[in-house]
Design a protein around this motif. Structure first.
Motif, PDB file in Angstrom:
ATOM      1  N   ARG A   1       2.782  30.655 -11.469  1.00  0.00           N
ATOM      2  CA  ARG A   1       1.331  30.328 -11.057  1.00  0.00           C
ATOM      3  C   ARG A   1       1.512  29.000 -10.337  1.00  0.00           C
ATOM      4  NH1 ARG A   1      -2.295  26.325 -13.506  1.00  0.00           N
ATOM      5  NH2 ARG A   1      -0.791  25.958 -14.872  1.00  0.00           N
ATOM      6  N   THR A   2       0.521  28.937  -9.223  1.00  0.00           N
ATOM      7  CA  THR A   2       0.475  27.644  -8.495  1.00  0.00           C
ATOM      8  C   THR A   2      -0.984  26.799  -8.829  1.00  0.00           C
ATOM      9  OG1 THR A   2      -0.411  28.518  -6.539  1.00  0.00           O
ATOM     10  CG2 THR A   2       2.104  28.611  -6.766  1.00  0.00           C
ATOM     11  N   ALA A   3      -1.133  25.576  -8.444  1.00  0.00           N
ATOM     12  CA  ALA A   3      -2.384  24.936  -8.600  1.00  0.00           C
ATOM     13  C   ALA A   3      -3.404  25.563  -7.991  1.00  0.00           C
ATOM     14  CB  ALA A   3      -2.161  23.553  -8.197  1.00  0.00           C
ATOM     15  N   ALA A   4      -3.109  26.473  -6.477  1.00  0.00           N
ATOM     16  CA  ALA A   4      -4.241  26.972  -5.737  1.00  0.00           C
ATOM     17  C   ALA A   4      -4.590  28.279  -6.162  1.00  0.00           C
ATOM     18  CB  ALA A   4      -3.523  26.807  -4.423  1.00  0.00           C
ATOM     19  N   ALA A   5      -3.512  28.985  -6.992  1.00  0.00           N
ATOM     20  CA  ALA A   5      -3.868  30.202  -7.266  1.00  0.00           C
ATOM     21  C   ALA A   5      -3.786  30.237  -8.736  1.00  0.00           C
ATOM     22  CB  ALA A   5      -2.961  31.130  -6.598  1.00  0.00           C
ATOM     23  N   PRO A   6      -4.873  30.723  -9.507  1.00  0.00           N
ATOM     24  CA  PRO A   6      -4.955  30.653 -10.941  1.00  0.00           C
ATOM     25  C   PRO A   6      -4.195  31.991 -11.276  1.00  0.00           C
ATOM     26  CG  PRO A   6      -7.312  31.215 -10.308  1.00  0.00           C
ATOM     27  CD  PRO A   6      -6.462  30.746  -9.148  1.00  0.00           C
ATOM     28  N   ALA A   7      -3.686  32.052 -12.584  1.00  0.00           N
ATOM     29  CA  ALA A   7      -3.033  33.278 -12.998  1.00  0.00           C
ATOM     30  C   ALA A   7      -3.760  34.213 -13.792  1.00  0.00           C
ATOM     31  CB  ALA A   7      -1.938  32.747 -14.108  1.00  0.00           C
ATOM     32  N   ARG A   8      -3.611  35.475 -13.227  1.00  0.00           N
ATOM     33  CA  ARG A   8      -4.451  36.537 -14.216  1.00  0.00           C
ATOM     34  C   ARG A   8      -3.861  36.875 -15.428  1.00  0.00           C
ATOM     35  NH1 ARG A   8      -5.957  41.525 -10.611  1.00  0.00           N
ATOM     36  NH2 ARG A   8      -7.266  41.888 -12.610  1.00  0.00           N
ATOM     37  N   VAL A   9      -2.469  36.633 -15.579  1.00  0.00           N
ATOM     38  CA  VAL A   9      -1.984  37.111 -16.754  1.00  0.00           C
ATOM     39  C   VAL A   9      -1.218  35.707 -17.281  1.00  0.00           C
ATOM     40  CG1 VAL A   9       0.023  38.151 -17.844  1.00  0.00           C
ATOM     41  CG2 VAL A   9      -1.114  39.464 -15.800  1.00  0.00           C
ATOM     42  N   ARG A  10      -1.536  35.708 -18.694  1.00  0.00           N
ATOM     43  CA  ARG A  10      -1.305  34.404 -19.561  1.00  0.00           C
ATOM     44  C   ARG A  10      -0.478  34.983 -20.587  1.00  0.00           C
ATOM     45  NH1 ARG A  10      -4.600  30.332 -23.307  1.00  0.00           N
ATOM     46  NH2 ARG A  10      -3.085  28.630 -22.803  1.00  0.00           N
ATOM     47  N   LEU A  11       0.748  34.565 -20.986  1.00  0.00           N
ATOM     48  CA  LEU A  11       1.749  35.137 -21.944  1.00  0.00           C
ATOM     49  C   LEU A  11       1.856  33.991 -22.892  1.00  0.00           C
ATOM     50  CD1 LEU A  11       3.224  37.594 -23.076  1.00  0.00           C
ATOM     51  CD2 LEU A  11       5.214  36.485 -21.597  1.00  0.00           C
ATOM     52  N   LEU A  12       1.509  34.035 -24.231  1.00  0.00           N
ATOM     53  CA  LEU A  12       1.708  33.278 -25.407  1.00  0.00           C
ATOM     54  C   LEU A  12       3.378  33.579 -26.026  1.00  0.00           C
ATOM     55  CD1 LEU A  12      -1.480  32.749 -27.102  1.00  0.00           C
ATOM     56  CD2 LEU A  12      -0.699  31.396 -25.374  1.00  0.00           C
ATOM     57  N   THR A  13       3.991  32.918 -26.006  1.00  0.00           N
ATOM     58  CA  THR A  13       5.357  33.015 -26.501  1.00  0.00           C
ATOM     59  C   THR A  13       6.008  31.960 -27.469  1.00  0.00           C
ATOM     60  OG1 THR A  13       6.535  31.963 -24.695  1.00  0.00           O
ATOM     61  CG2 THR A  13       6.246  33.994 -24.463  1.00  0.00           C
ATOM     62  N   ARG A  14       7.053  32.297 -28.275  1.00  0.00           N
ATOM     63  CA  ARG A  14       7.415  31.284 -29.156  1.00  0.00           C
ATOM     64  C   ARG A  14       9.113  31.272 -28.851  1.00  0.00           C
ATOM     65  NH1 ARG A  14       4.751  31.032 -34.941  1.00  0.00           N
ATOM     66  NH2 ARG A  14       5.244  28.923 -34.549  1.00  0.00           N
ATOM     67  N   THR A  15       9.782  30.238 -29.039  1.00  0.00           N
ATOM     68  CA  THR A  15      11.127  30.082 -28.780  1.00  0.00           C
ATOM     69  C   THR A  15      11.913  30.939 -29.722  1.00  0.00           C
ATOM     70  OG1 THR A  15      11.020  27.850 -28.011  1.00  0.00           O
ATOM     71  CG2 THR A  15      13.136  28.429 -28.554  1.00  0.00           C
TER      72      THR A  15
END
Length: 92
Positions: free
Chosen positions: A3-17
């Motif tokens: 993702r960049t500031a100009a283009a919002p992400a369509r996909v968000r992935l929640l993860t854990r280490t």
């Protein structure tokens, strides 16, 4: 594609280490988003919990969790064909 500031992400992935399912989901999301020319962002649930404890409380047992256009799409496993289909649909 990250993702960049100009283009919002369509996909968000929640993860854990240290989560092996998160590693698998990350690979699928990265590949499918690259193929589709879409942005994605990854959020470490443990780090995000400092600012949003509800996030940790809600999703702690479901990681990895994938969202498409703000709606929960999958948890534990991300199916590449299903993610491609979701990204092919117009944004809501």
């Amino acid at each position: 594609m990250e993702r960049t500031a100009a283009a919002p992400a369509r996909v968000r992935l929640l993860t854990r280490t240290g989560c092996h399912l998160c590693e698998e989901a990350r690979a699928v999301v990265a590949q499918v988003c690259a193929e589709a020319g879409e942005m994605y962002e990854e959020v470490d649930l443990d780090r995000a919990a400092a600012d949003d404890p509800d996030l940790l409380r809600r999703y702690t047992d479901e990681v990895p969790v994938a969202f498409v256009d703000g709606a929960q799409h999958a948890y534990w496993r991300v199916d590449p064909a299903r993610l491609r289909a979701a990204l092919a649909r117009a944004r809501t």
